[in-house]
Design a protein around this motif. Structure first.
Motif, PDB file in Angstrom:
ATOM      1  N   GLU A 102       0.850  -1.197   0.000  1.00 11.28           N
ATOM      2  CA  GLU A 102       0.000   0.000   0.000  1.00 11.28           C
ATOM      3  C   GLU A 102       0.884   1.244   0.000  1.00 11.28           C
ATOM      4  O   GLU A 102       1.936   1.282   0.666  1.00 11.28           O
ATOM      5  N   LEU A 103       0.478   2.241  -0.759  1.00 11.66           N
ATOM      6  CA  LEU A 103       1.183   3.521  -0.780  1.00 11.66           C
ATOM      7  C   LEU A 103       0.519   4.464   0.209  1.00 11.66           C
ATOM      8  O   LEU A 103      -0.679   4.735   0.111  1.00 11.66           O
ATOM      9  N   LEU A 104       1.279   4.947   1.166  1.00 14.40           N
ATOM     10  CA  LEU A 104       0.748   5.898   2.134  1.00 14.40           C
ATOM     11  C   LEU A 104       0.739   7.299   1.529  1.00 14.40           C
ATOM     12  O   LEU A 104       1.507   7.585   0.601  1.00 14.40           O
ATOM     13  N   PRO A 105      -0.104   8.183   2.031  1.00 12.77           N
ATOM     14  CA  PRO A 105      -0.209   9.530   1.446  1.00 12.77           C
ATOM     15  C   PRO A 105       1.105  10.304   1.422  1.00 12.77           C
ATOM     16  O   PRO A 105       1.297  11.175   0.565  1.00 12.77           O
ATOM     17  N   ASN A 106       2.025   9.994   2.330  1.00 16.21           N
ATOM     18  CA  ASN A 106       3.306  10.714   2.369  1.00 16.21           C
ATOM     19  C   ASN A 106       4.365  10.115   1.450  1.00 16.21           C
ATOM     20  O   ASN A 106       5.512  10.566   1.422  1.00 16.21           O
ATOM     21  N   GLY A 107       4.002   9.071   0.700  1.00 13.05           N
ATOM     22  CA  GLY A 107       4.945   8.458  -0.230  1.00 13.05           C
ATOM     23  C   GLY A 107       5.671   7.246   0.303  1.00 13.05           C
ATOM     24  O   GLY A 107       6.435   6.601  -0.428  1.00 13.05           O
ATOM     25  N   ASN A 108       5.468   6.896   1.552  1.00 13.28           N
ATOM     26  CA  ASN A 108       6.049   5.672   2.103  1.00 13.28           C
ATOM     27  C   ASN A 108       5.220   4.461   1.687  1.00 13.28           C
ATOM     28  O   ASN A 108       4.059   4.594   1.287  1.00 13.28           O
ATOM     29  N   ILE A 109       5.802   3.277   1.806  1.00 16.57           N
ATOM     30  CA  ILE A 109       5.119   2.061   1.373  1.00 16.57           C
ATOM     31  C   ILE A 109       4.928   1.112   2.551  1.00 16.57           C
ATOM     32  O   ILE A 109       5.841   0.897   3.356  1.00 16.57           O
ATOM     33  N   ALA A 110       3.712   0.558   2.665  1.00 17.63           N
ATOM     34  CA  ALA A 110       3.403  -0.447   3.684  1.00 17.63           C
ATOM     35  C   ALA A 110       3.393  -1.817   3.023  1.00 17.63           C
ATOM     36  O   ALA A 110       2.895  -1.974   1.903  1.00 17.63           O
ATOM     37  N   LEU A 111       3.930  -2.811   3.727  1.00 20.81           N
ATOM     38  CA  LEU A 111       4.029  -4.166   3.199  1.00 20.81           C
ATOM     39  C   LEU A 111       3.609  -5.181   4.256  1.00 20.81           C
ATOM     40  O   LEU A 111       3.837  -4.964   5.445  1.00 20.81           O
TER      41      LEU A 111
END
Length: 343
Positions: free
Chosen positions: A138-147
């Protein structure tokens, strides 16, 4: 006189044969069989699928009735050096386990690779080889990625916003972690997995704190629920109702109400082993379910593994099966509506 006798005998024979045929249940001459109903076009957003057979991500048009034609496939992608990926990442990519589009950027998970790319160009924004059997991104609104990693037993947020090769991450331990979905309404990350302290199969929400460069993950236990059946799998947005989510497990498929925390049976008769599910803005439901779990197994099916399918199924919002699309030789694992809004 002899001629009259012959004529009389022939007439009697015809009458006898007619009587016998009536007695045996003879019917009128056969009519042509009813025409086979042709597949219908399904108006709606494109559908993204992870295809293990050719190791590509693919997007199809549901308005095209034959998905084996060039007209049906609107986009396909795999990592290449031209797109900015390393040889190691290219060799490890096996078709993807998740794909989500977010405002011109797509996030991808594969068993041992995660990536953020531009869409539709497919250029690398961030990527990394990560062990643990990645199942969702998932792409978080701040540009980081969740896995989510099912064998790694964790959910992580990588600080991808800080550079294409940034390796900083926050980790939350979660057994058999399978799904991550950002909820902009409540600012939480929904996840499925297993509580390692008691083996409960759960759906819960994580708060993403800290900073963009140094993220932190904390469970918000007020959202936690025990799943009705074991081995949570998918979480997807329920387009048209921000208070609902699609949730699947090996044992069933459900609609989750965020307000009441109730998990109710999905309209599609609680199918088992649904790997991907979602709905078009019209309400139409689309899903993928392994060919190995269908009875009877379809004639055209995935021969690569027992967790994929060659067929996409379409249902009305009320759960009535409408039809399907089959791609010869395909092994689709996950399906996503190509819609760049989170919900």
């Amino acid at each position: 006189m002899k001629r009259i006798i012959l004529i009389t005998t022939a007439a009697a024979l015809i009458i006898f044969q007619f009587a016998c045929s009536k007695k045996q249940g003879a019917t009128a001459p056969p009519v042509d069989p009813p025409a086979v109903q042709k597949p219908e076009p399904y108006p709606g957003l494109p559908l993204a699928l992870t295809n293990g057979s050719n190791k590509k991500l693919e997007i199809y048009d549901p308005t095209v009735t034959d998905w084996n034609t060039a007209e049906a496939k609107k986009w396909s992608w795999s990592p290449t050096t031209t797109l900015g990926f390393s040889v190691d990442e290219i060799n490890r990519f096996s078709g993807g386990t998740d794909f989500k589009l977010r405002k011109g950027i797509a996030v991808i998970s594969d068993n041992n690779v995660a990536a953020i790319i531009t869409y539709p160009a497919g250029q690398r924004v961030w990527s990394k080889v990560i062990s643990g059997n990645l199942h969702s991104a998932e792409l978080l609104p701040n540009g980081n990625i969740a896995l989510a990693a099912s064998d790694g037993n964790w959910v992580r947020v990588y600080a991808a916003s800080q550079g294409a090769d940034n390796a900083t991450y926050a980790e939350f331990p979660l057994g058999a972690a399978h799904a991550v979905l950002w909820d902009p309404e409540t600012n939480v990350l929904w996840v499925t997995g297993q509580d390692q302290s008691n083996n409960a199969h759960i759906l819960t929400a994580l708060s993403v704190g800290g900073t963009d460069a140094q993220p932190e993950l904390t469970e918000l236990k007020q959202y936690r629920v025990t799943l009705p059946t074991a081995w949570g799998h998918e979480i997807s947005a329920y387009y048209g109702n921000k208070n609902l989510l699609w949730v699947t497990t090996n044992g069933g498929e459900y609609v989750f109400n965020k307000s009441t925390k109730a998990l109710t049976m999905a309209p599609t008769n609680n199918l088992t082993f649904v790997k991907g599910i979602g709905n078009q803005p019209s309400g139409q439901i689309v899903l993928v379910r392994p060919d190995a779990n269908k009875n009877p197994r379809p004639q055209v099916s995935c021969s690569l593994n027992n967790w994929s399918t060659s067929t996409i199924d379409f249902y009305t919002a009320g759960g009535q099966w409408q039809g399907s699309r089959t791609v010869n030789g395909a092994c689709f694992y996950k399906i996503k509506i190509v819609y760049d809004n989170y919900q």
